[in-house]
Design a protein around this motif. Structure first.
Motif, PDB file in Angstrom:
ATOM      1  N   ALA A 371       0.842  -1.199   0.000  1.00  0.00           N
ATOM      2  CA  ALA A 371       0.000   0.000   0.000  1.00  0.00           C
ATOM      3  C   ALA A 371       0.874   1.245   0.000  1.00  0.00           C
ATOM      4  O   ALA A 371       1.008   1.953   1.004  1.00  0.00           O
ATOM      5  N   ASP A 372       1.521   1.493  -1.138  1.00  0.00           N
ATOM      6  CA  ASP A 372       2.354   2.679  -1.351  1.00  0.00           C
ATOM      7  C   ASP A 372       1.582   3.577  -2.310  1.00  0.00           C
ATOM      8  O   ASP A 372       1.552   3.330  -3.521  1.00  0.00           O
ATOM      9  N   ILE A 373       0.961   4.605  -1.773  1.00  0.00           N
ATOM     10  CA  ILE A 373      -0.041   5.392  -2.495  1.00  0.00           C
ATOM     11  C   ILE A 373       0.262   6.879  -2.330  1.00  0.00           C
ATOM     12  O   ILE A 373       0.624   7.321  -1.244  1.00  0.00           O
ATOM     13  N   ILE A 374       0.099   7.628  -3.400  1.00  0.00           N
ATOM     14  CA  ILE A 374       0.234   9.085  -3.294  1.00  0.00           C
ATOM     15  C   ILE A 374      -1.008   9.760  -3.862  1.00  0.00           C
ATOM     16  O   ILE A 374      -1.675   9.223  -4.756  1.00  0.00           O
ATOM     17  N   LEU A 375      -1.308  10.923  -3.316  1.00  0.00           N
ATOM     18  CA  LEU A 375      -2.367  11.788  -3.855  1.00  0.00           C
ATOM     19  C   LEU A 375      -1.697  13.003  -4.463  1.00  0.00           C
ATOM     20  O   LEU A 375      -0.906  13.683  -3.799  1.00  0.00           O
ATOM     21  N   VAL A 376      -2.000  13.260  -5.720  1.00  0.00           N
ATOM     22  CA  VAL A 376      -1.394  14.376  -6.444  1.00  0.00           C
ATOM     23  C   VAL A 376      -2.455  15.451  -6.641  1.00  0.00           C
ATOM     24  O   VAL A 376      -3.520  15.187  -7.220  1.00  0.00           O
ATOM     25  N   ASN A 377      -2.161  16.660  -6.193  1.00  0.00           N
ATOM     26  CA  ASN A 377      -3.120  17.757  -6.235  1.00  0.00           C
ATOM     27  C   ASN A 377      -3.142  18.390  -7.629  1.00  0.00           C
ATOM     28  O   ASN A 377      -2.731  19.542  -7.829  1.00  0.00           O
ATOM     29  N   TYR A 378      -3.628  17.604  -8.568  1.00  0.00           N
ATOM     30  CA  TYR A 378      -3.692  18.027  -9.968  1.00  0.00           C
ATOM     31  C   TYR A 378      -5.148  18.068 -10.396  1.00  0.00           C
ATOM     32  O   TYR A 378      -5.858  17.062 -10.325  1.00  0.00           O
ATOM     33  N   HIS A 379      -5.587  19.231 -10.807  1.00  0.00           N
ATOM     34  CA  HIS A 379      -6.961  19.403 -11.267  1.00  0.00           C
ATOM     35  C   HIS A 379      -6.917  19.639 -12.766  1.00  0.00           C
ATOM     36  O   HIS A 379      -6.523  20.710 -13.240  1.00  0.00           O
ATOM     37  N   ALA A 380      -7.284  18.632 -13.507  1.00  0.00           N
ATOM     38  CA  ALA A 380      -7.067  18.600 -14.953  1.00  0.00           C
ATOM     39  C   ALA A 380      -7.843  19.700 -15.672  1.00  0.00           C
ATOM     40  O   ALA A 380      -9.044  19.870 -15.442  1.00  0.00           O
ATOM     41  N   PRO A 381      -7.177  20.435 -16.573  1.00  0.00           N
ATOM     42  CA  PRO A 381      -7.866  21.461 -17.355  1.00  0.00           C
ATOM     43  C   PRO A 381      -8.586  20.879 -18.568  1.00  0.00           C
ATOM     44  O   PRO A 381      -9.342  21.578 -19.236  1.00  0.00           O
ATOM     45  N   THR A 382      -8.309  19.615 -18.865  1.00  0.00           N
ATOM     46  CA  THR A 382      -8.961  18.894 -19.965  1.00  0.00           C
ATOM     47  C   THR A 382      -9.313  17.508 -19.448  1.00  0.00           C
ATOM     48  O   THR A 382      -8.801  17.065 -18.420  1.00  0.00           O
ATOM     49  N   PRO A 383     -10.189  16.776 -20.141  1.00  0.00           N
ATOM     50  CA  PRO A 383     -10.597  15.460 -19.628  1.00  0.00           C
ATOM     51  C   PRO A 383      -9.435  14.480 -19.497  1.00  0.00           C
ATOM     52  O   PRO A 383      -8.541  14.437 -20.342  1.00  0.00           O
ATOM     53  N   ILE A 384      -9.459  13.678 -18.425  1.00  0.00           N
ATOM     54  CA  ILE A 384      -8.530  12.561 -18.251  1.00  0.00           C
ATOM     55  C   ILE A 384      -9.266  11.289 -18.641  1.00  0.00           C
ATOM     56  O   ILE A 384     -10.411  11.068 -18.224  1.00  0.00           O
ATOM     57  N   THR A 385      -8.611  10.434 -19.422  1.00  0.00           N
ATOM     58  CA  THR A 385      -9.200   9.161 -19.828  1.00  0.00           C
ATOM     59  C   THR A 385      -8.178   8.046 -19.668  1.00  0.00           C
ATOM     60  O   THR A 385      -6.999   8.287 -19.384  1.00  0.00           O
ATOM     61  N   ALA A 386      -8.625   6.824 -19.904  1.00  0.00           N
ATOM     62  CA  ALA A 386      -7.722   5.674 -19.850  1.00  0.00           C
ATOM     63  C   ALA A 386      -6.679   5.729 -20.953  1.00  0.00           C
ATOM     64  O   ALA A 386      -5.652   5.044 -20.872  1.00  0.00           O
ATOM     65  N   ASP A 387      -6.917   6.542 -21.984  1.00  0.00           N
ATOM     66  CA  ASP A 387      -5.992   6.622 -23.112  1.00  0.00           C
ATOM     67  C   ASP A 387      -5.019   7.796 -23.028  1.00  0.00           C
ATOM     68  O   ASP A 387      -3.948   7.757 -23.640  1.00  0.00           O
ATOM     69  N   ASN A 388      -5.378   8.836 -22.279  1.00  0.00           N
ATOM     70  CA  ASN A 388      -4.523  10.038 -22.313  1.00  0.00           C
ATOM     71  C   ASN A 388      -3.894  10.404 -20.977  1.00  0.00           C
ATOM     72  O   ASN A 388      -3.285  11.461 -20.841  1.00  0.00           O
TER      73      ASN A 388
END
Length: 441
Positions: A371-388
């Motif tokens: 259980a090595d997990i990080i939270l990244v404070n990134y708020h995407a300006p465009t959609p995030i998908t499984a491909d991009n």
């Protein structure tokens, strides 16, 4: 039990790399479930809830070639003319610095970058240590620092002939003791057998190290063909190139990490593949030392497992992967290069390499993994998908955006505040020690 959810989840598991609203359930030091937030909240209603608040939930990053001992070089002035080539960099800087370290220096020089790892989302490292005037007990000092910091660490002492036979023998013993104590354990620590590089190792020393490693069932962690001087030395010694020489002495294999591999030929790449040797690319270090660029594309195409490290240049693996990407494009002359190679190195191969040294999977959010997990404070300006998702990570993420770091199920940093270490006090003591190190240097 801990439940982390309500965020964009990058599992880095090929079959299901992305969930728009995902969660991770943790029991002890391992992951027990990954899925939609609503589903896991229903399944584990009594779990401690950690709300990601729309941040990115992803595995901690892995640095497969690190030098914690390099810390006290920061800001240090050399006492003679600046080096003009790689060998002079070693002789005028690193081989003088490592001789100046005491056991207390080793501890603090490890603790500082381990804190940096936590703050930048790097949760697993393969370290490569040297302190010729304080060999015995040095890996235990690093183990103590890693345990207190809470960062998953594989230990190794770089055996070399450059400081004489007695120091070489101490290095062998230090590796053997650490391997017996930590290799294959269930906790944060592991160990492998460190070697410096072919050009500082005689035939007799290589054979002695191979015999000692065979007795404890270990491979090696060694610099390979980093500078052209390593190649020239191997050719002069035996009429063979570095990879060929190491193969002939039984150093290569599926549990051996060959760092750098900058100056390797097509035949040597074939040997790396045939032996199953693991390679770690260190782009920033290679650029900074002006030694060249490893043939990453050729090695990957040949089926060599190539991962990514920093060689101590940084604790921020986001920084390293960005550099690897642009360097790959520059060297290849192809603006489309890097799109497949870099994520393969960072997310697939780095996990495959690190998993040779630890009891359970690392670098992926999946059931049974640490259980090595990080939270990244990134708020995407465009959609995030499984491909991009990699495009977002490459151009939008950096270590300074890591909000929360969890290693082995323990929350070590929340809202960029360390919960278990006094960073200011540690840095203050390190500064006191650094002055003495610089005087000895």
């Amino acid at each position: 039990m801990l439940l982390v959810g309500n965020g964009h989840l990058l599992s880095l598991v090929p079959e299901r790399p992305y969930l728009a609203d995902g969660a991770v359930a943790v029991e002890g030091d391992r992951i027990v479930a990954v899925g939609a937030t609503a589903e896991l909240r229903r399944r584990y209603p009594e779990a401690e809830w950690l709300d990601a608040r729309g941040m990115v939930i992803m595995p901690g990053l892995i640095n497969n070639h690190m030098h914690l001992y390099s810390t006290f070089a920061r800001g240090m002035a050399l006492k003679e003319a600046p080096p003009t080539n790689f060998l002079e960099i070693l002789q005028r800087l690193w081989w003088r610095l490592d001789k100046a370290l005491t056991l207390e220096d080793v501890y603090y020089s490890a603790l500082i970058p381990l804190i940096d790892c936590i703050k930048n989302g790097t949760t697993t490292i393969l370290d490569h240590h040297a302190s010729p005037c304080a060999v015995r007990g040095s890996l235990e000092m690093i183990a103590q620092a890693a345990g207190e910091a809470g960062v998953r660490t594989c230990l190794a002492y770089e055996v070399s002939d450059r400081d004489g036979e007695e120091i070489m023998r101490q290095g062998i013993a230090e590796n053997v003791e650490a391997i017996k104590k930590y290799r294959g354990g269930e906790g944060l620590l592991s160990a492998t057998f460190g070697l410096h590089a072919s050009f500082t190792l005689s035939d007799a020393t290589l054979d002695a190290c191979r015999e000692a490693a065979e007795e404890v069932g270990s491979g090696f962690h060694i610099h390979v063909a980093e500078g052209i001087q390593d190649v020239e030395d191997a050719l002069e010694r035996e009429g063979k190139r570095v990879v060929e020489r190491l193969a002939d002495h039984g150093i290569l294999g599926p549990d051996t990490v060959a760092a750098h591999c900058v100056h390797v030929t097509e035949r040597e790449i074939a040997i790396l593949k045939e032996t199953g040797t693991l390679v770690v690319h260190n782009p920033e270090s290679n650029m900074g030392n002006a030694v060249g660029c490893a043939p990453v594309g050729e090695m990957l195409a040949a089926g060599v497992v190539v991962g990514l490290g920093t060689d101590g240049y940084t604790s921020d693996m986001f920084e390293s992967l960005k550099t690897a990407n642009v360097l790959r494009r520059l060297v290849s002359g192809d603006p489309n290069a890097g799109w497949s190679e870099v994520p393969a190195m960072v997310f697939s191969n780095n996990s495959r390499i690190a998993e040779r040294f630890f009891a359970h999977p690392v670098g992926r959010l999946q059931e049974g993994a640490y259980a090595d997990i990080i939270l990244v404070n990134y708020h995407a300006p465009t959609p995030i998908t499984a491909d991009n998702w990699f495009g977002h990570l490459l151009f939008g993420f950096n270590g300074g955006l890591v909000d929360t770091t969890i290693i082995g199920g323990k929350i070590l940093m929340r809202a960029r505040r360390l919960l278990h270490l006094d960073e200011a006090a540690i840095a203050a003591r390190a500064r006191e020690l650094a002055v003495k190190v610089w005087e000895r240097f």
